[in-house]
Design an enzyme around this catalytic site. Structure first.
Site: not given
Lengths: 479, 483
Positions: B73, B148, B172
């Site tokens: 990420k 997210s 997330s």
């Protein structure tokens, strides 16, 4: 009404850099100086994703300071974030302590006109220093230097217990002396490692409530702190006398003009949005840790002072002056260890050394020669190698170009003449040149002896042993 | 079967048997990225060349995971690599250091395929708030992947990476895993070092694995856990081998099902699917009981106050002074601050900074932040009480399946509801895992969440593994890249 009808009320917030080797939240060196941005790492430069780790030494040093100033030490304490934007503050928050400081409710004792007075300490807390902005002289911009960012500080907040600049002076000196004694800060004002913000208000004598206080920042020396307080008290009294009102605000002291200027008033006071620092865990202080730190505290100035009177037979006044600064006191003890002549060491420090420091405006810890060298100097006097008047010259030389006193006297040819033959030669020469003095002496004028010795000293450029001169003149005169 | 379809443990097996080489694996993924990334848009940056170069240098498998590719990420710092947080603010920011989790992966000599898209600064639940691109859900390219960590979940689901790291502040990792039909684990707060994870909300953030199955999840968790001196909130506990908990065994396991997570806010098909999973657990010998988490309703409010408060402070450093975006339009210091932040941050980030600044302001602090902290303590205690009775708690992961791109992005409040089932877990600092448990009529995946006690990842992994082995979701359903 006049100034005499008013009382000044002063409280101080002293920031003192701690002399830990590394910064408060990373392992960068705290060392002063260095090229800009060389004592930095991703943590103290606030790179995204970095986290602080509290330096345990900082907690220990702050507790030390708390114990040395009679504070109550917290069992549980924590860090908080103080949020504001400024280019020298890389995280846009300062990690400080808000409602749970490490130390609270202490005091420092000062002596005002022979009477003891306790100045209350509200709290001592730990926080990180900000970086520095170097403003370009040509107005092209400002450059950020983060070497100082993250250097540990303690903030020592006093109660509004101070009533005059004299008390402020005594309090600051005492505080500085304590921090130096416990070796948590080197308190160098010119390097910014010891600085104070001042809260000042005035009120009519006898009035119970405090007046509206203003805060002053940016004073860089004891002298300017005192000047600023004088100026500000005068200004406030004038405003009140003219029927005006004091507004709560923060003022910046300007050293050049000797005036204060408004930085911000109450209305646009910053909201720091303090909240607990989520990146750090609570600080827990066990009784054992407190006890260990208490035991590690060195002998404090009062204790030393008593010991100097008892152990070395020094006058109370000498003991007080010597112990007023750790650097002087340490120098005294180390020098005395070598020469075992406390009175002479004390005299040299009290008159010659302190005299020099005052004249040159330098601090005791900046004395360029060592205590060993001072001790050796006193040994030279005691052995009769040099006279005490030569010793003064040697000391001067040690300040200007520090080296072993033995070496100095050899280089300068200042070794005392103690050879009987040589002394006799001088005595006879002086007697021959001064028949009138001989007559005076014989007529009962003892002063004549002093004159003759003086002449002999002049002749030998101060190198002749004065005791021997005295003795030999007497012998010759009585013949 | 193509290599990119395999899980990591399956790949390791083939490597051990010398059926394939490390280069084969990386090449397979690069081919797949070249084929599908244009549809999915999961990456912020792809490092295919570097990955291939690196894997070629690995002659011997000195460590178990040497040469195994992974996606990261884009809020986790890799030295000398752009770490953008999918924000214009950090568009050109090159990290000068490695996150602790990256150091750990480097010790294994793993290979990075690229940095994965996300909602800007991890604020969002659909990855639509990325400043660069909208990632698509591989099951239906018109829908969101969740967020997210939407890039991480979509990349794993689309087989663009074998596995990925995400971060989870309020759901997330778990919510996008649920929407993309993969496994997402948020570890106990403190189990994985946060050093090098660009902070959103410091007291809630955790890094965790997003994988194709539970076994990979346990393996990747093994790689990233461990006490870190650089993170004061990292727990100093003994390191465990989580693969040991991969046993099919839920006999006598006490599962609590908080009724609050089966109310009006939850889509009927989601409820139905999760209830079927519950039935399955009962069939396998678990003891399931309905229970109550009284403060479930308050948890969203508590979450948004605490998370925004911390974010407002954490994001202060993006001021245009030392790194990141700086406005061209300034004549004073205030301009630099105001314009850099106005131009560099997206609307959702600004919204949360403003919210957070407000709740910390003098005069409002007690009513919001302080109160939220008090309720946080109550939430923790309620969980403690439940865990006196139950070994795990079971809820839906997300109130809905993946929805159409653009359908909620203009309604932040509705978007915040996506975190309904997941935020309490972060507030209490507990571990939670999302496992696929079915699909709705349209074929979109549904996930269930298993919540465990502090530092008891083993039990939720075991429960998840047992279900997975019996339900066989991966065998039955595959993303179809519907257009």
């Amino acid at each position: 009404m006049s100034r005499e009808d008013y009382e000044i009320v002063i409280g101080l917030e002293v920031h003192s850099e701690l002399s830990t080797k590394t910064k408060i939240f990373c392992s960068c060196p705290t060392e002063f100086g260095g090229k800009p941005n060389t004592h930095c790492c991703p943590v103290c430069m606030a790179m995204p994703g970095t986290l602080p780790v509290l330096n345990e030494k900082v907690v220990e040093y702050a507790i030390k300071a708390g114990l040395a100033t009679n504070c109550k030490i917290a069992d549980v304490s924590k860090n908080d974030r103080k949020n504001y934007f400024y280019p020298d503050l890389p995280k846009a928050y300062q990690i400080s302590q808000y409602d749970m400081p490490l130390c609270e409710h202490g005091y420092v004792e000062i002596e005002v006109n022979g009477e003891k007075k306790k100045i209350g300490l509200t709290r001592i807390h730990i926080e990180e220093d900000a970086g520095k902005l170097n403003h370009d002289d040509y107005g092209r911009g400002s450059l950020v230097d983060l070497n100082r960012a993250g250097v540990p500080l303690i903030e020592i907040v006093s109660e509004p217990d101070l009533r005059s600049t004299e008390e402020v002076d005594l309090y600051l000196k005492k505080l500085k002396s304590i921090l130096e004694y416990i070796e948590v800060s080197d308190c160098k004002m010119q390097e910014g490692s010891f600085r104070a913000d001042v809260n000042v208000s005035v009120r009519k004598k006898g009035q119970k409530e405090f007046g509206t206080r203003i805060e002053m920042k940016n004073m860089s020396s004891f002298k300017s702190i005192l000047r600023a307080i004088d100026y500000e008290a005068e200004r406030q009294i004038e405003v009140i006398e003219d029927g005006g009102k004091i507004n709560q605000e923060t003022l910046r002291w300007d050293e050049v003009s000797g005036k204060t200027f408004s930085m911000r008033n109450k209305e646009d006071a910053q909201d720091y949005r303090y909240f607990p620092e989520p990146d750090l865990v609570a600080i827990r202080i066990s009784e054992e840790m407190k006890e260990n730190i208490r035991k590690s505290l060195p002998e404090m100035p009062e204790k030393r002072r008593e010991r100097y009177v008892k152990e070395f037979n020094l006058p109370e006044y000498d003991a007080k002056v010597l112990t007023s600064e750790k650097a002087l006191s340490d120098m005294f003890e180390k020098a005395n260890n070598i020469c075992k002549n406390p009175k002479t060491v004390s005299n040299m420090i009290m008159t010659d050394i302190i005299g020099y420091l005052n004249a040159e405006e330098i601090e005791a810890k900046e004395i360029p020669f060592t205590a060993q060298q001072l001790g050796n100097l006193v040994v030279l006097i005691d052995k009769g190698t040099i006279s005490s008047s030569i010793a003064k010259k040697v000391l001067q030389e040690m300040f200007e170009n520090p080296r072993e006193p033995q070496k100095i006297i050899e280089e300068k040819g200042w070794i005392q003449i103690s050879d009987e033959g040589a002394i006799k030669e001088v005595v006879l020469k002086i007697l021959e040149a001064n028949p009138q003095s001989i007559a005076d002496f014989k007529a009962g004028k003892d002063r004549a002896l002093g004159f003759l010795v003086g002449q002999a000293m002049k002749e030998t450029k101060g190198k002749a042993n004065p005791q021997m001169l005295n003795k030999m003149f007497l012998e010759e005169l009585k013949k | 079967m193509e290599l990119y379809e395999l899980t990591v443990h399956e790949l390791l097996e083939k490597l051990d048997n010398n059926e394939i080489t490390l280069e084969d694996i990386t090449k397979s993924y690069i081919d797949r990225i070249n084929d599908k990334e244009k549809d999915v848009q999961a990456f912020v940056s792809i490092s295919d060349k570097e990955a291939l170069e690196k894997v070629k240098t690995i002659k011997e498998r000195n460590t178990k995971f040497a040469g195994i590719p992974i996606g990261i990420k884009d809020n986790i710092c890799i030295k000398n690599t752009k770490t953008t947080c999918s924000s214009k603010m950090l568009e050109n920011f090159v990290a000068p250091y490695n996150a602790t989790v990256i150091e750990k992966l480097n010790e294994e000599n793993m290979v990075y395929l690229g940095k994965l898209n996300m909602d800007e600064f991890a604020m969002g639940a659909s990855t639509e708030y990325s400043a660069f691109k909208k990632t698509k859900n591989p099951w239906n390219l018109n829908t969101v992947p969740g967020g997210s960590s939407g890039g991480s979940a979509a990349a794993v689901a689309a087989n663009l990476v074998p596995w990925a790291l995400g971060s989870d502040t309020g759901g997330s990792i778990r919510q996008p895993a649920s929407l993309c039909g993969v496994v997402g684990l948020k570890p106990t707060y403190g189990l994985v070092s946060r050093y090098g994870l660009v902070a959103f909300a410091s007291s809630l953030d955790q890094i965790g694995p997003i994988t194709k199955d539970v076994q990979d999840s346990a393996m990747l968790l093994n790689l990233i856990t461990g006490h870190d001196e650089k993170d004061s909130t990292s727990a100093n506990i003994e390191k465990k081998d989580y693969t040991k908990s991969l046993r099919q065994d839920v006999k006598g396991l006490k599962i609590g099902v908080p009724k609050e997570y089966f109310g009006d806010g939850i889509n009927e098909e989601v409820k139905k699917s999760v209830k079927e999973a519950i039935k399955k657990y009962e069939e396998m010998g678990a003891i399931v009981e309905e229970c109550s988490l009284g403060i479930a309703d308050e948890s969203l409010a508590v979450y948004y106050i605490i998370a925004c408060a911390e974010a407002s402070s954490n994001l202060g450093r993006f001021d245009g002074i030392r790194y990141g975006y700086r406005t061209k339009n300034f004549t004073s210091l205030k301009d630099i601050y105001r314009n850099s932040r106005s131009e560099g941050f997206g609307a959702e980030v600004k919204r949360r900074i403003i919210l957070g600044t407000y709740v910390l302001s003098s005069g409002y602090y007690d009513a919001y932040y302080k109160k939220a902290q008090k309720v946080r303590t109550i939430i923790r205690k309620e969980f403690e009480k439940l865990f006196e009775k139950y070994d795990v708690l079971l809820t839906p992961t997300s109130p809905t399946v993946a929805y159409e791109i653009g359908s909620k992005s203009n309604n932040p409040l509705e978007m915040y509801l996506a975190d309904l089932c997941t935020v309490t877990v972060n507030i209490a600092g507990l571990p939670g895992i999302s496992v696929p448990c079915g699909v709705d009529k349209a074929g979109m995946p549904i996930g269930m969440q298993l919540i465990g006690k502090h530092f008891d990842e083993e039990t939720i992994l075991r429960a998840a593994y047992t279900y997975e082995q019996n339900a066989k979701f991966r065998e039955n359903y595959k993303p179809e890249f519907k257009k």
